[in-house]
Design an enzyme around this catalytic site. Structure first.
Site, mmCIF file in Angstrom:
data_model
loop_
_atom_site.group_PDB
_atom_site.id
_atom_site.type_symbol
_atom_site.label_atom_id
_atom_site.label_comp_id
_atom_site.label_asym_id
_atom_site.label_seq_id
_atom_site.Cartn_x
_atom_site.Cartn_y
_atom_site.Cartn_z
ATOM 1 N N ASP A 232 3.037 -31.994 32.276
ATOM 2 C CA ASP A 232 4.087 -31.180 31.377
ATOM 3 C C ASP A 232 3.703 -29.548 31.456
ATOM 4 O O ASP A 232 2.725 -29.247 31.793
ATOM 5 C CB ASP A 232 3.736 -31.765 29.949
ATOM 6 C CG ASP A 232 4.913 -31.808 29.067
ATOM 7 O OD1 ASP A 232 5.855 -31.108 29.384
ATOM 8 O OD2 ASP A 232 5.091 -32.648 27.995
ATOM 9 N N ASP B 264 14.149 -34.435 26.690
ATOM 10 C CA ASP B 264 13.338 -34.963 25.623
ATOM 11 C C ASP B 264 14.450 -35.706 24.789
ATOM 12 O O ASP B 264 14.167 -36.532 23.723
ATOM 13 C CB ASP B 264 12.647 -34.074 24.741
ATOM 14 C CG ASP B 264 11.141 -33.713 25.276
ATOM 15 O OD1 ASP B 264 10.895 -34.496 26.272
ATOM 16 O OD2 ASP B 264 10.491 -32.654 24.598
HETATM 17 C C1 GLA Z 1 6.733 -32.726 25.469
HETATM 18 C C2 GLA Z 1 7.335 -33.668 26.391
HETATM 19 C C3 GLA Z 1 7.427 -35.017 25.667
HETATM 20 C C4 GLA Z 1 5.887 -35.311 25.127
HETATM 21 C C5 GLA Z 1 5.309 -34.367 24.544
HETATM 22 C C6 GLA Z 1 3.568 -34.473 24.159
HETATM 23 O O1 GLA Z 1 7.435 -32.471 24.242
HETATM 24 O O2 GLA Z 1 8.441 -33.155 26.858
HETATM 25 O O3 GLA Z 1 7.952 -36.099 26.474
HETATM 26 O O4 GLA Z 1 5.215 -35.810 26.413
HETATM 27 O O5 GLA Z 1 5.342 -33.083 25.210
HETATM 28 O O6 GLA Z 1 3.209 -33.563 23.323
#
Ligand code: GLA
Length: 697
Positions: free
Chosen positions: A448, A517
């Site tokens: 990420d 997301d």
């Molecule tokens: C980001 C990602 C999510 C999740 C969160 C965890 O927002 O896009 O899918 O993994 O981090 O903190």
């Protein structure tokens, strides 16, 4: 021959579908003579120069240059700009010589009085219908030369009436496809966020009013995940000038005598309609770009616990979810954020990539053993480029973050960005992730990146360090490359607050992307449809979740899971809270998905219709004699329940058996493409999955 010379001044590059022709024009400058559908008669281009040289005064402005240098009479967007030690700020490049080696062509240009060389590289990917371009600058100047701008490639197209299609977007609203006429001036798509970003894409797709199936589209996808700039410019209402590469606003590179700089690469082509453009790029990515060994095999169905447990993870609760997931047919169990040292919430832990001893007193082994005993593989979430102030790493190395000396560093989501361009930091990250992968049997990492870059500086640097942005991106690639080499079977997924790092650079290091997301199925269908403009469905992760935060609505399971089945299926619902009926339905859909998965992930994708222009959204996948069609209706109106959907890409004379649930009928390819597939979709949130199988006529 994919590359041939016509006379001594014309270079003809042919893929199976298109020709790209360059000639050495006035002032010994390489110019474009033709870029379009295949012209097989080479000698047609013998007088290439004649066709494209305008009669204007001064004519230089309209020269269709392949790589224009700043200086002289060029006022349009140029590809390269330098500053010599004595303050001279232009380049007068002249063609010097060429080399052809198999599918590579290199045109070498030289400044007319200083030993600075610019190599324009072309690689013809004949079978994939792609011309790959990049540039390499070499200095043999005694004093340092500052490169202020150094784009990857420049293109020009004759005539007017062009439009440019790209994305606009933001967090949770990525990949919104927009088309803009280029009637005058310049259109600039760029990122200054330190990574690809959510707001537009590092590519161009220009046309004179193309749609999915008709009209020529000229395109180029930049293989770059950092600050990029794509300029599309109408020059004097007469031709289109396109320049793509690293963003010069945050770029600078000093070349000492003997040093060189190579730009990121770009994949260009032209195709009839957006559909053909997408399939060309998808096929190229699947055949040549996606990392091995996973590129030719299907991705597993995964479960991710983020939406169920957020940061509050522990062994028992993850195992309880894993037991249910395994029973449904899930193949990979992923524990998301929250597992590492001190990670109680977003304020702590980033940087310390060891298991949290409070949440996992016996380490991760008992959990991983339990998951593997259930027949699944195990994966983890990481965010390697980041550090929380509350972490062992930050306490030990507060000087490792991007910041300006003497200024308070800026936090976002309670975190700082590590200066990954620094080899010592790369080494720390490689060794801590390498140790993690050696200590535990981990077969997947979700990488990420949850904040944009703010300060392009590091302690000890008084001014903005313009070399840093590009070096940062190279640092990310280098870390990913080292991890892949050391652990070739570990699957890597790229996520950046959703789809903030999806591009043709990242696709060479990551097996898959998290496009957004936003998991609301209606929003997601459009995000996915537009994502597929460039990127293959195979590497598009898509989950069903319980999350109603985006639009506050509940959407029926079938609509949601069919949406997720359009890519690489994932399950993100809280399985512990589902009744047995829902669980068994999810299990049946997973089984159905596994049966069609090779077609969806490895086949050719056809966007049949979109909610933007129709009550139905439909997408079709074809792999050899088999096909799958997903059709969605979100709102029923006027009692209408019978629809027709025109299929694509079938063999007109073939017969196809079409199956939707218990319904089965046989129709010819021409019937399905011209009359259409007949469908019954009744009521809001209806969806149908139709499979196709070619049968003996
Ligand atoms: C980001 C990602 C999510 C999740 C969160 C965890 O927002 O896009 O899918 O993994 O981090 O903190």
């Amino acid at each position: 021959m994919s590359i041939a010379m016509v006379g001594d001044k014309v270079f003809r590059l042919n893929t199976k579908a298109f020709s790209y022709v360059v000639y050495i024009g006035p002032e010994q400058l390489p110019m474009n003579a033709y870029w379009g559908p295949l012209v097989e008669h080479d000698s047609d281009f013998a007088d290439a120069a004649f066709a494209r040289e305008p009669l204007h005064f001064p004519p230089q402005h309209l020269w269709p240059q392949e790589y224009a240098a700043f200086g002289g009479l060029f006022q349009k967007e140029t590809s390269i700009r330098v500053c010599f030690e004595d303050g001279v700020g232009d380049l007068r490049l002249r063609f010097s010589h060429h080399t052809i080696c198999d599918d590579h062509l290199c045109l070498t240009l030289l400044d007319q009085d200083r030993p600075l060389t610019v190599e324009l590289w072309y690689r013809v990917r004949e079978n994939e219908n792609i011309v790959e371009r990049w540039c390499c600058v070499k200095s043999n100047v005694a004093q340092p030369v500052t490169l202020i701008n150094c784009a990857t490639a420049q293109f020009s197209l004759p005539g007017t009436g062009y439009c440019s299609t790209n994305f606009t977007g933001r967090w949770s609203g990525e990949f919104q496809q927009k088309t803009t006429p280029i009637d005058c001036g310049k259109l600039v798509y760029e990122s200054l966020y330190g990574l690809t970003g959510h707001q537009c894409g590092p590519f161009f797709a220009v046309h004179q009013g193309a749609d999915e199936t008709d009209g020529m589209v000229w395109f180029g996808a930049l293989a770059y995940s950092g600050n990029f700039k794509v300029t599309v410019e109408n020059v004097c209402g007469e031709h289109l000038n396109i320049v793509a590469g690293i963003n010069d606003s945050t770029f600078q590179r000093t070349l000492h005598n003997g040093e060189s700089f190579e730009t990121p690469h770009l994949f260009a082509g032209c195709a009839k309609g957006f559909g053909q453009m997408s399939r060309t790029l998808h096929h190229f990515a699947l055949q040549k770009l996606l990392p091995s060994p996973m590129c030719r095999s299907v991705l597993p169905v995964l479960y991710n616990s983020w939406y169920s447990t957020e940061f509050a993870v522990n062994e028992q609760q993850q195992l309880a979810l894993a037991r249910i997931a395994a029973g449904l047919g899930v193949e990979l169990f992923v524990m998301d954020d929250g597992w590492f040292r001190g990670r109680v919430d977003s304020t702590a832990g980033l940087g310390d990539w060891t298991a949290d001893s409070v949440k996992f007193p016996n380490g991760l082994t008992p959990l991983i053993d339990g998951i593997e005993a259930l027949g699944m593989r195990f994966g983890l979430w990481i965010e390697p480029e980041m550090v929380n102030p509350d972490s062992e790493l930050y306490r030990a190395h507060p000087d490792w973050i991007l910041r300006y000396a003497g200024r308070e560093p800026i936090q976002w989501r309670n975190q700082y960005i590590l200066n990954i361009s620094n080899p010592a930091i790369q080494e720390y990250l490689f060794s801590s992730l390498n140790d993690l992968l050696h200590e535990y049997h981990i077969s997947y990492l979700k990488w990420d990146m949850n904040r944009y870059m703010a300060e392009i500086g590091s302690v000890g640097t008084e001014q903005e360090d313009f070399a840093l942005c590009h070096a940062y991106t190279e640092g990310v690639y280098s870390l990913a490359r080292r991890l892949r080499n050391a652990h070739p079977t570990v699957e890597l997924e790229a996520c950046a607050s959703g789809g903030g790092r999806v591009d043709y650079g990242a696709i060479q290091y990551f097996d898959e992307f998290w496009p957004s997301d936003n998991t609301d199925p209606l929003d997601r269908l459009l995000i996915q449809q537009h994502y597929s403009l460039l990127y293959p469905p195979k590497c598009m992760r898509s989950w069903i979740t319980d999350d109603t935060a985006f639009n506050g609505r509940q959407i029926p399971l079938q609509f949601a899971i069919y949406t997720a089945m359009c890519g690489a299926l994932g399950i993100g619902v809280n399985l512990a809270l589902k009744d047995s009926e829902t669980l068994s339905a999810i299990g049946c859909y997973i089984e159905q998905y596994k049966a069609i998965r090779p077609i969806v992930q490895l086949g050719s994708c056809y966007r049949l219709s979109s909610f933007e222009a129709s009550p139905l959204q439909a997408v079709q996948y074809l792999l050899e004699n088999s096909g799958v069609v997903f059709v969605f209706l979100h709102s029923a109106q006027y009692g209408k329940s019978r629809y027709r959907c025109l299929l694509q890409g079938l063999k007109p004379t073939n017969l196809y058996s079409c199956r939707a649930g218990d319904l089965c009928y046989v129709k010819s390819g021409s019937y399905l493409m011209q009359h259409g597939l007949e469908l019954i979709l009744h009521g809001d949130w209806s969806s149908v999955l139709v499979t196709l199988e070619a049968v003996e006529g």
